[in-house]
Design an enzyme around this catalytic site. Structure first.
Site, short mmCIF file in Angstrom:
data_model
loop_
_atom_site.label_atom_id
_atom_site.label_comp_id
_atom_site.label_asym_id
_atom_site.label_seq_id
_atom_site.Cartn_x
_atom_site.Cartn_y
_atom_site.Cartn_z
N ASP A 130 69.03 54.79 12.54
CA ASP A 130 70.44 55.21 12.49
C ASP A 130 71.16 55.41 13.83
O ASP A 130 72.22 54.87 14.03
CB ASP A 130 70.55 56.53 11.71
CG ASP A 130 69.88 56.46 10.35
OD1 ASP A 130 69.25 55.44 10.03
OD2 ASP A 130 69.99 57.44 9.60
N GLU A 155 58.88 63.91 9.67
CA GLU A 155 59.66 62.67 9.66
C GLU A 155 59.52 61.93 11.00
O GLU A 155 59.41 60.72 11.03
CB GLU A 155 61.12 63.05 9.38
CG GLU A 155 62.07 61.89 9.13
CD GLU A 155 63.50 62.37 8.91
OE1 GLU A 155 63.76 63.59 9.01
OE2 GLU A 155 64.37 61.51 8.65
C1 GLC Z 1 67.01 58.24 7.69
C2 GLC Z 1 66.28 57.11 8.37
C3 GLC Z 1 66.22 55.90 7.45
C4 GLC Z 1 65.56 56.35 6.14
C5 GLC Z 1 66.32 57.54 5.53
C6 GLC Z 1 65.61 58.14 4.32
O1 GLC Z 1 68.34 57.90 7.47
O2 GLC Z 1 66.89 56.78 9.56
O3 GLC Z 1 65.51 54.85 8.03
O4 GLC Z 1 65.55 55.30 5.23
O5 GLC Z 1 66.42 58.56 6.47
O6 GLC Z 1 64.33 58.55 4.67
#
Ligand code: GLC
Length: 438
Positions: free
Chosen positions: A166, A401
């Site tokens: 992101d 994460e």
């Molecule tokens: C965040 C991450 C993305 C992922 C999402 C859900 O937005 O950057 O890659 O798919 O979270 O985990």
């Protein structure tokens, strides 16, 4: 140690299972996400193959009439995430499905996920593979017909959330050139985790601005290709498309779907004949991003730059050059092995931030892709290192994460960040521990 990791990982997936699909993380991500579900299905494949199949079936319920597969499917209601279905308002598109979904996509992992699941369960998996193959083929068809305006077999992404990475600093220059309105944001992510580890409010305003533009164009691909201020050929996204083509070609052959296999092969050749030429930067000794608006490469190196190894794209000499420049004492490992593999952004760059999301921290899905990429080229030491680093981080911190990549942390600092009990961290840990070498 391994047994404890396996049991804890299984419990994370179990806790995040919603009876039909798995959320990435409670509170922070309360719906079904596209590439998360692909990685999560790999984890379920080791525990309960029926759940792996259910995961993929649920995701495909969000498929649009033109084959497009959105990045979120809102099967359920939840107040804990922004932007929800009312912001996306995808009903404006004539292609929208009955299910509530977002209006952008994510990196296409399902083609190779199907192949990896087949490797776990063999012939017994072919019925299911035959059931979902046509939908996956249509998704790839969507990419090659709607997202490749220059006919190069290299598809664009039109939103940073499509990259999966992101807030990578790669986009900083693009945001600087944008005059997005100062929306009042109803962000929920910063109620769950420390705002210092998430994208800034200004960045979020750009993200929402793009969504508002797409809505005003009724999610029309031709209009987006013509006018979106964000239009990028991303090395991770395109490498995963190529690797997924490979998976679908293998599965299509096993299923006797000759016409689709022939078409996939034609797309594959087109992609492979342009990828290296357009996305390799000899100066960086890495694959980089191409900005279709500015018509130039963006000279920044992130962990996405190495994903082409997973798809077998570089020749042997280039692969060696990449390994030497960035690992083996190079930029991403540091001269004395200062960093865990693999930082999400170039640690030598002033934009590197070891705690802020995709601006530096280690992410487990990228490590899994790199692990298989190194194996593909016979770089067994590097593969072993990325695997050991991954397991060490998960063991020391839990299934977070993302992780601070610096081996030597200032006293009192923890290295696990973002959501805890994060599904793909658990699922891919299971795959690293349980998959037999092929
Ligand atoms: C965040 C991450 C993305 C992922 C999402 C859900 O937005 O950057 O890659 O798919 O979270 O985990």
């Amino acid at each position: 140690m391994q047994q404890t990791l396996i049991e804890t990982a299984a419990r994370v997936l179990q806790d995040n299972w919603q009876g039909g699909f798995t959320i990435p993380c409670e509170g922070l991500y309360p719906f079904q996400w596209n590439w998360d579900s692909g990685f999560i299905a790999l984890g379920w494949g080791h525990l309960n193959m029926e759940r792996a199949k259910a995961e993929l079936r649920s995701l495909l319920k969000g498929q649009w009439k033109n084959g497009f597969l959105p990045h979120i499917v809102f099967h359920n209601e939840s107040e804990s995430y922004f932007p929800g279905p009312e912001v996306w308002d995808v009903g404006r598109s004539p292609n929208a499905p009955e299910a509530k979904t977002s209006g952008i996509t994510q990196p296409p992992v399902l083609g190779f996920v199907l192949e990896f699941l087949y490797e776990l369960s063999g012939e017994a998996f072919l019925d299911f593979a035959g059931e979902v193959f046509p939908a996956l083929f249509r998704w790839h068809e969507y990419f090659y017909t709607c997202r490749d305006p220059e006919g190069e077999g290299l598809v664009y992404i039109c939103h940073n959330w499509e990259a999966g990475t992101d807030n990578t600093p790669v986009w900083d220059g693009i945001w600087e050139g944008l005059d997005s309105p100062e929306y009042l944001l109803n962000r929920r992510d910063t109620q769950h985790v420390d705002a210092a580890n998430r994208p800034s409010n200004r960045e979020y305003q750009h993200y929402i601005h793009l969504v508002e533009l797409f809505k005003s164009w009724e999610y029309d691909d031709a209009k987006i290709a013509e006018s979106s201020p964000f239009l990028i050929q991303d090395p991770l996204f395109n490498a995963l498309l190529i690797r997924s083509n490979e998976g679908l070609i293998r599965m299509g052959n096993l299923l006797g779907r000759q016409d689709e296999v022939d078409q996939l092969q034609r797309w594959q050749e087109r992609s492979l004949s342009h990828f290296h030429r357009k996305l390799y930067s000899p100066a960086q000794k890495a694959y980089v991003y191409y900005d279709l608006r500015a018509q130039q490469q963006l000279q920044a190196v992130s962990s996405s730059s190495f994903v082409p190894l997973f798809a077998g794209i570089p020749g042997a000499d280039t692969a060696r050059e990449i390994a030497r420049a960035h690992f083996e004492g190079g930029r991403f490992s540091g001269a004395s092995g200062d960093f865990y593999l693999c930082a999400s952004f170039d640690p030598t760059s002033p934009a590197f931030d070891p705690k802020r999301y995709w601006r530096g921290p280690v992410w487990i899905n990228l490590n899994w892709l790199l692990y298989h990429g190194f194996l593909r080229y016979g770089f067994t030491d590097l593969a072993a290192q990325v695997r050991t680093d991954t397991l060490e981080l998960l063991e020391a911190c839990g299934f977070y994460e993302y992780f601070d990549p610096r081996r030597a942390l200032p006293a009192g600092e923890f290295r696990g960040y973002g959501g805890n009990n994060f599904s793909w961290s658990a699922a891919l840990c299971l795959d690293l521990l349980k998959r037999k070498p092929s």
